[in-house]
Design a protein around this motif. Structure first.
Motif, PDB file in Angstrom:
ATOM      1  N   ARG A 123      52.948  33.183  28.369  1.00  0.00           N
ATOM      2  CA  ARG A 123      51.583  33.472  27.987  1.00  0.00           C
ATOM      3  C   ARG A 123      50.699  33.206  29.199  1.00  0.00           C
ATOM      4  O   ARG A 123      50.904  32.265  29.955  1.00  0.00           O
ATOM      5  CB  ARG A 123      51.168  32.603  26.806  1.00  0.00           C
ATOM      6  N   PHE A 124      49.737  34.065  29.374  1.00  0.00           N
ATOM      7  CA  PHE A 124      48.892  33.955  30.556  1.00  0.00           C
ATOM      8  C   PHE A 124      47.640  33.159  30.220  1.00  0.00           C
ATOM      9  O   PHE A 124      47.039  33.336  29.183  1.00  0.00           O
ATOM     10  CB  PHE A 124      48.513  35.350  31.036  1.00  0.00           C
ATOM     11  N   ARG A 125      47.253  32.275  31.086  1.00  0.00           N
ATOM     12  CA  ARG A 125      46.181  31.356  30.744  1.00  0.00           C
ATOM     13  C   ARG A 125      45.020  31.304  31.742  1.00  0.00           C
ATOM     14  O   ARG A 125      44.089  30.555  31.542  1.00  0.00           O
ATOM     15  CB  ARG A 125      46.738  29.942  30.591  1.00  0.00           C
ATOM     16  N   ALA A 126      45.084  32.053  32.809  1.00  0.00           N
ATOM     17  CA  ALA A 126      44.066  31.836  33.831  1.00  0.00           C
ATOM     18  C   ALA A 126      43.751  33.099  34.618  1.00  0.00           C
ATOM     19  O   ALA A 126      44.508  34.058  34.623  1.00  0.00           O
ATOM     20  CB  ALA A 126      44.524  30.746  34.788  1.00  0.00           C
ATOM     21  N   LEU A 127      42.628  33.043  35.264  1.00  0.00           N
ATOM     22  CA  LEU A 127      42.281  34.029  36.271  1.00  0.00           C
ATOM     23  C   LEU A 127      42.550  33.427  37.631  1.00  0.00           C
ATOM     24  O   LEU A 127      42.473  32.222  37.821  1.00  0.00           O
ATOM     25  CB  LEU A 127      40.801  34.397  36.189  1.00  0.00           C
ATOM     26  N   PHE A 128      42.853  34.270  38.600  1.00  0.00           N
ATOM     27  CA  PHE A 128      43.079  33.772  39.949  1.00  0.00           C
ATOM     28  C   PHE A 128      42.215  34.537  40.935  1.00  0.00           C
ATOM     29  O   PHE A 128      42.103  35.744  40.871  1.00  0.00           O
ATOM     30  CB  PHE A 128      44.547  33.963  40.345  1.00  0.00           C
ATOM     31  N   ALA A 129      41.601  33.794  41.820  1.00  0.00           N
ATOM     32  CA  ALA A 129      40.898  34.408  42.940  1.00  0.00           C
ATOM     33  C   ALA A 129      41.755  34.208  44.184  1.00  0.00           C
ATOM     34  O   ALA A 129      42.230  33.106  44.446  1.00  0.00           O
ATOM     35  CB  ALA A 129      39.531  33.773  43.139  1.00  0.00           C
ATOM     36  N   ILE A 130      41.968  35.256  44.940  1.00  0.00           N
ATOM     37  CA  ILE A 130      42.828  35.183  46.115  1.00  0.00           C
ATOM     38  C   ILE A 130      42.005  34.774  47.326  1.00  0.00           C
ATOM     39  O   ILE A 130      41.041  35.455  47.684  1.00  0.00           O
ATOM     40  CB  ILE A 130      43.508  36.533  46.395  1.00  0.00           C
ATOM     41  N   ASN A 131      42.339  33.648  47.914  1.00  0.00           N
ATOM     42  CA  ASN A 131      41.619  33.190  49.102  1.00  0.00           C
ATOM     43  C   ASN A 131      42.238  33.733  50.384  1.00  0.00           C
ATOM     44  O   ASN A 131      41.561  34.028  51.347  1.00  0.00           O
ATOM     45  CB  ASN A 131      41.621  31.666  49.157  1.00  0.00           C
ATOM     46  N   ARG A 132      43.563  33.833  50.385  1.00  0.00           N
ATOM     47  CA  ARG A 132      44.246  34.298  51.595  1.00  0.00           C
ATOM     48  C   ARG A 132      45.544  34.960  51.155  1.00  0.00           C
ATOM     49  O   ARG A 132      46.164  34.552  50.177  1.00  0.00           O
ATOM     50  CB  ARG A 132      44.534  33.106  52.519  1.00  0.00           C
ATOM     51  N   GLY A 133      45.950  35.991  51.889  1.00  0.00           N
ATOM     52  CA  GLY A 133      47.207  36.645  51.597  1.00  0.00           C
ATOM     53  C   GLY A 133      47.028  37.902  50.764  1.00  0.00           C
ATOM     54  O   GLY A 133      45.935  38.461  50.694  1.00  0.00           O
TER      55      GLY A 133
END
Lengths: 239, 239
Positions: B56-66
């Motif tokens: 189950r997915f629980r979060a949003l992610f912001a990409i800082n690098r890569g």
DNA sequence: CATGTTTTTTGACTCACATCAAACCCAATT
DNA sequence: AATTGGGTTTGATGTGAGTCAAAAAACATG
């Protein structure tokens, strides 16, 4: 086309925003607020545009009766059907990003829609948090759906695509309390082809082939799914 | 109507949610609220999964690098790459509808991401209406983008697809203040092929052909666009 | 009902892309 | 320096779906 009579949907018949109200469980008070917006009703006949390319888009529409296709147009005239919408669904969500919108919705049958101006929606959703959250849900579902179609367009053969198309149609009818094995198509072979990334002849050939195999029975736009399991299987088999 | 904006990612470096803060114009106070959520930072290396299928997915992610690719997997093992995400972008939005999610995100390079738990995001967006509205914008953009890809997959020839791919990459690099004509690909031919609905050999041939025409210069993963106008033209010409 | 128009089906042929296979490049390892 | 292995390029060949065309069916109209 009879007006939608599914038990789920009728619960929200008062506000004419079937899908919108359905899973969110708005309170009576909140639904009254929706009514206060005095939404306009429009009637469309076959081939009418819900909103035209180039125009700035200003509203969401809930479909009360009939069916639409949404499409985008390439500069050189190529069209891509991006989806089919039936009674009880909502169109226009993608246009919330007002920046650039070159899509259209075209009526496939005589249709009645209910318009909800976007500006009002925004003020409304500040008052009704559940509506805001629900819009998220709808949009998320739209994204998931689109990505399913990307899988279909990117890595399925023609007959797998047609099988997948019939199966999702079947599911959608089932969700509305209609027969999942016997229904009328409301769109042409051309539109199906555009949606699936195929030519209309290829769609027709796939139908004919499934009929020869005894999986479905086709009479122009009447479809009967005879062996649902076989139809399922034909998606995975040919790889 | 939300006010328009100009891209400046560094303006939001403090909160590590570059894309999220970017066009919404959060106030200093609002940004501080974001920090109070004490978001976790994760570091990923090439090939790691950001979130796994089935979970189950629980979060949003912001990409800082890569960089990441997102993909969905068919039962029989076929994969479809649904998008590439670079620094300053957000992944996981489609998972807000927590019902069914069979997608994955895989790191293409050594990456750092910043996690924002979804439950907290929800309470937060009640306080910060502009964030709520901005999430809409992001999701709308995602839908528009997906439908563009549907057009691509449904009605373009192989070389048109590759040209379109290079042009959108070019635009994305330009938006980040990087060179729009000279950049490194962070994904394999295989991934590009999956994204465009082509086989890796076809992608390679398209690159080679464009190079023969003098439109681009390719050296494995280094791309230089020599004649941008010609590349544009090659999308419309062949119809 | 006769007639014209659109949609659908079917067949013959073509071509763009997939498939199969071999060679090549480049970086990491021994 | 030789070896290994993943990714990439290139060539030869096959095939699935597009194209072209014509007939048949469904639909619309006076």
């Amino acid at each position: 086309m009879p007006q939608s009579n599914s038990a789920n949907i009728s619960a929200c018949s008062t506000c004419n925003l079937a899908e919108l109200c359905l899973p969110v469980g708005l309170t009576a008070q909140e639904m009254q607020r929706l009514d206060e917006l005095n939404m306009q009703k429009h009637s469309f006949s076959r081939g009418d545009y819900l909103y035209r390319s180039g125009d700035r888009f200003r509203a969401l529409f809930a479909i009360n009766r009939g069916a639409f296709k949404t499409r985008i147009l390439h500069e050189d005239g190529r069209e891509q059907v991006t989806g089919f919408q039936m009674a009880g669904e909502i169109i226009g969500l993608d246009a919330i990003s007002t920046d650039r919108h070159d899509g259209e919705a075209v009526a496939l049958e005589s249709s009645v829609v209910c318009e909800l101006p976007f500006q009002k929606l925004e003020t409304l959703s500040r008052d009704i948090p559940s509506l805001q959250r629900h819009l998220h849900k709808i949009m998320s579902r739209e994204i998931v759906r689109d990505q399913g179609i990307m899988l279909l367009l990117g890595s399925m053969r023609s007959e797998e695509r047609v099988a997948a198309f019939l199966l999702t149609l079947s599911q959608r009818y089932a969700m509305r309390g209609l027969s999942p094995t016997q229904f009328q198509l409301c769109m042409s072979r051309q539109d199906i082809g555009s949606y699936l990334g195929l030519k209309l002849e290829t769609v027709s050939r796939a139908f004919s082939h499934f009929q020869d195999e005894g999986i479905i029975a086709v009479k122009t736009r009447s479809i009967e799914i005879i062996d649902l399991a076989l139809l399922q299987a034909s998606i995975n088999s040919s790889c």
